[in-house]
Design an enzyme around this catalytic site. Structure first.
Site, PDB file in Angstrom:
ATOM      1  N   LYS A  36       0.863  -1.182   0.000  1.00 51.36           N
ATOM      2  CA  LYS A  36       0.000   0.000   0.000  1.00 51.36           C
ATOM      3  C   LYS A  36       0.898   1.230   0.000  1.00 51.36           C
ATOM      4  O   LYS A  36       1.517   1.576   1.004  1.00 51.36           O
ATOM      5  CB  LYS A  36      -0.901   0.058   1.240  1.00 51.36           C
ATOM      6  CG  LYS A  36      -1.946   1.177   1.113  1.00 51.36           C
ATOM      7  CD  LYS A  36      -2.403   1.749   2.426  1.00 51.36           C
ATOM      8  CE  LYS A  36      -1.549   2.870   2.945  1.00 51.36           C
ATOM      9  NZ  LYS A  36      -1.561   4.119   2.159  1.00 51.36           N
ATOM     10  N   GLU A  66      -1.010   7.442   0.030  1.00 47.85           N
ATOM     11  CA  GLU A  66      -2.035   8.017  -0.851  1.00 47.85           C
ATOM     12  C   GLU A  66      -1.618   9.402  -1.366  1.00 47.85           C
ATOM     13  O   GLU A  66      -2.222   9.928  -2.290  1.00 47.85           O
ATOM     14  CB  GLU A  66      -3.386   8.104  -0.127  1.00 47.85           C
ATOM     15  CG  GLU A  66      -3.439   9.044   1.062  1.00 47.85           C
ATOM     16  CD  GLU A  66      -2.974   8.390   2.359  1.00 47.85           C
ATOM     17  OE1 GLU A  66      -2.255   7.373   2.298  1.00 47.85           O
ATOM     18  OE2 GLU A  66      -3.327   8.912   3.442  1.00 47.85           O
ATOM     19  N   SER A  80       5.304   7.876  10.713  1.00 48.02           N
ATOM     20  CA  SER A  80       5.488   8.638  11.951  1.00 48.02           C
ATOM     21  C   SER A  80       5.526   7.688  13.152  1.00 48.02           C
ATOM     22  O   SER A  80       5.014   6.566  13.095  1.00 48.02           O
ATOM     23  CB  SER A  80       4.338   9.628  12.124  1.00 48.02           C
ATOM     24  OG  SER A  80       3.156   8.919  12.428  1.00 48.02           O
ATOM     25  N   CYS A  87      13.604  10.844   7.365  1.00 49.94           N
ATOM     26  CA  CYS A  87      13.752  10.428   8.754  1.00 49.94           C
ATOM     27  C   CYS A  87      15.209  10.488   9.184  1.00 49.94           C
ATOM     28  O   CYS A  87      15.519  10.326  10.352  1.00 49.94           O
ATOM     29  CB  CYS A  87      13.175   9.031   8.981  1.00 49.94           C
ATOM     30  SG  CYS A  87      14.103   7.744   8.171  1.00 49.94           S
ATOM     31  N   GLU A 131       9.153  16.467  16.017  1.00 47.89           N
ATOM     32  CA  GLU A 131       9.583  16.228  14.638  1.00 47.89           C
ATOM     33  C   GLU A 131       8.875  17.234  13.723  1.00 47.89           C
ATOM     34  O   GLU A 131       7.650  17.225  13.623  1.00 47.89           O
ATOM     35  CB  GLU A 131       9.245  14.797  14.213  1.00 47.89           C
ATOM     36  CG  GLU A 131       9.773  14.472  12.833  1.00 47.89           C
ATOM     37  CD  GLU A 131       9.529  13.018  12.434  1.00 47.89           C
ATOM     38  OE1 GLU A 131       8.455  12.479  12.786  1.00 47.89           O
ATOM     39  OE2 GLU A 131      10.412  12.434  11.783  1.00 47.89           O
TER      40      GLU A 131
END
Lengths: 143, 484
Positions: B175, B178, B228, B283, B384
């Site tokens: 997946k 999106e 996240s 990241c 973050e």
């Protein structure tokens, strides 16, 4: 165009090979038999050079920019391919030699700008050498 | 203008999602929608799991070297489509084209590494563990694995897992995010050309419903996730409840320490790349710049001078160093952090809020931003941000900078710039993050080393790629054998 990074430098090299290959194709149809033979071989060789440039561009890129490149612009290496000189083979040969000289200068200078990527610099120096050899071969064609 | 609607790839066929709902996919440089992606359903996932489950038996019996040959063909096809994939990536994600090319390169390197399956998947044996008894361990594929991917590396991250899962004999459902589904859509066109057996590798577009369907589906044996930290924790917990293997990589607050003996001139390009590459949406991006000792004023001056030269623009322009952020909402979030930093009393050295890019006035741009004199408790230093915002936290000595690193909520990566081997050793020995750069601003392990952090930056134990990934995608079946 400012050549400030790896992609820009290799893209311009690709442009050089594409332009020069097209000019050799044109020149092959406009010179003596000896020059035509040389130009035809150069068309095939240029395809290999271009393939090398494209492979280096694909394989040696990193998503991290390791060094910045200053004072490097494509305008210093632009070359006007003159397709109106076919009536004089000597002039055409000199024009081809100048074209090769442009490639030699570009690859030599580009290699010096990419010392942080030694594999790339090595390939660019190799291409400079190949173009230099071609320039020398052109000189030997002179009557 | 009618926008193209992306499709799923299930059981070797391109197909429509069951949903009637769609998200817009944006070109972030222009701020305009360029495609629609279905908000997929549990029925989509169920169809993919059925196909992957049916394909598993045949695929696991396919000899490892034959499975690897699919990857060899895939590598060649990716080389042929290299520039097209990079351009799609930059168009929907925004990053500079060279960064996109580098990302595609990293993706291919994972394919290359996975072809070592005939060595990397080997088990082990020991004769005579007792009188006339031998013991050996096979590595066997497990079943259907799922991957839930982030928006910042749409090409590379799914391929930290996918080639290893497949080459080990598992089947796979991806997946993509999106927000950036087009890159994997393009990549799956290449997969389609290669002709894997039907159902071996599947693509399901969607968001929350698809994620939950993957997590809850009893037919899925394991999940690889990158995103996240709160979501990573949720996925880890859900996989625990449903008995799935899981590797769940989360967020970061990476600190780049600069010691007084660092060679600033040599360091500057990689420092800039660390903080501003991919517009800070990595990241592994530097987030806190921590001068140690009396180098601070000199570092701030040189770093801010260099940051002012960064060319911001459409990533497709070869001259661009930094592209836009992923979305308008994320741009607003990053700007919100800048405003919060001002309110909390940090000193704004460079302000990227009002940047305007000629020809791209609707793009989601934030320019390079620097705050000095940030204290460790400010939001700038503890949350973050995932944008081009540098927080400079001045520290006095090694103890203070190590404490700064180890007191963050995250433990993904940390870097040190120094001319001292002793300082480098002490730093890498004492800090908690598990990806360390020494005179390197982005401590990114390549495909043959594991990728992942510690603490709240990583949930699970086996990280992305590297040699260990074969443990994640296989069960070691131990046979104890005696013949009379």
């Amino acid at each position: 165009m400012e050549l400030t990074n790896f992609g820009a430098i290799l893209s311009y090299a690709d442009t050089i090979e594409q332009q020069d290959g097209a000019f050799y194709e044109w020149a092959a149809a406009h010179g003596s038999a000896a020059l035509a033979d040389f130009c035809t071989k150069s068309v095939a060789e240029t395809k290999k050079f271009r393939s090398t440039v494209q492979r280096v561009k694909r394989e040696q890129v990193t998503e991290m920019i390791l060094e910045f490149i200053d004072d490097f612009e494509s305008s210093g290496y632009d070359f006007a391919h003159n397709r109106e000189i076919d009536h004089d083979e000597g002039v055409l040969r000199e024009h081809l030699a100048a074209m090769e000289g442009r490639a030699v200068s570009y690859y030599t200078d580009a290699a010096a700008k990419l010392t942080g990527l030694p594999e790339v610099a090595r390939e660019l120096k190799r291409l400079a050498t190949r173009h230099e050899k071609r320039r020398a071969a052109l000189a030997r064609l002179a009557p | 203008m009618t926008l193209p609607i992306l499709q799923n790839f299930i059981d070797g066929e391109w197909c429509e999602s069951n949903t009637g709902n769609h998200f817009e996919v944006f070109d972030p440089a222009k701020g305009q929608p360029i495609a629609l992606v279905p908000d997929g359903t549990s029925a989509d996932v169920d169809a993919a799991v059925r196909a992957a489950s049916e394909a598993f038996a045949g695929w696991r019996e396919t000899p490892p070297l034959s499975r690897a040959r699919y990857l060899f063909r895939l590598k060649e096809a990716f080389e042929d489509q290299f520039d097209e994939i990079a351009e799609v990536l930059t168009t929907e994600q925004g990053k500079a084209i060279d960064e996109a090319r580098g990302e595609v390169r990293r993706m291919i390197e994972n394919v290359e590494h996975a072809t070592g399956v005939t060595t990397l998947m080997c088990g082990y044996t020991l004769e005579d563990i007792a009188k006339n008894i031998d013991c050996y361990g096979h590595r066997q594929p497990i079943g259907v694995f799922g991957c839930i991917a982030p928006y910042n590396f749409p090409a590379m991250v799914p391929w930290w897992f996918l080639p290893y899962a497949l080459v080990s004999g598992n089947t796979f459902i991806l997946k993509p995010s999106e927000q950036v589904p087009m890159t994997q859509g393009r990549i799956f066109e290449v997969i389609d050309e290669i002709g894997f057996p039907e159902g071996v590798v599947n693509l399901v577009n969607g968001s929350r419903d698809v994620v939950n369907a993957l997590l809850n589906h009893p037919g899925i044996s394991g999940i690889s996730f990158v995103g996240s930290s709160p979501t990573a924790r949720y996925i880890y917990q859900k996989c625990g409840e449903t008995g799935k293997r899981v590797q769940s990589l989360g967020g970061a607050k990476n600190i780049v320490a600069v010691m007084a003996d660092a060679n600033l001139e040599a360091a500057m390009p990689s420092l800039l790349t660390s903080f501003y590459g991919c517009a800070g949406q990595r990241c592994l991006s530097g987030s806190i710049l921590a001068p140690v000792g009396d180098i601070a004023d000199r570092l701030v001056a040189q770093f801010s001078d260099a940051a002012k030269t960064i060319r911001v623009g459409n990533g497709l322009d070869e001259q661009t160093f930094m592209g836009p952020l992923i979305s308008g909402a994320h741009r607003d979030r990053v700007v919100g952090y800048i405003e919060r930093g001002i309110a909390e009393g940090a000193e704004l050295v460079l302000d990227g809020r009002d940047i305007s890019v000629d020809g791209y006035e609707d793009g989601f741009f934030v320019g390079p931003t620097i705050f000095d004199k940030v204290s460790p408790d400010m939001a700038l230093a503890s949350e973050e941000i995932f944008g081009p915002v540098v927080s400079i936290v001045r520290t006095a000595d090694m103890d203070e900078v190590v404490e700064l690193v180890n007191s963050r909520d995250y433990a993904n990566a940390a870097c040190i710039y120094t001319g001292s081997g002793a300082a480098a050793r002490e730093f890498k020995y004492r800090v908690l993050p598990s990806m360390i750069g020494v005179n390197i601003g982005i401590a990114a392990p390549m495909s043959f080393f594991p990728f992942g952090g510690a603490g709240n930056s990583m949930f699970g134990d086996i990280k992305g790629h590297g040699q260990e990934i074969f443990q994640f995608f296989t069960d070691t079946k131990v046979v104890i054998e005696r013949w009379f």
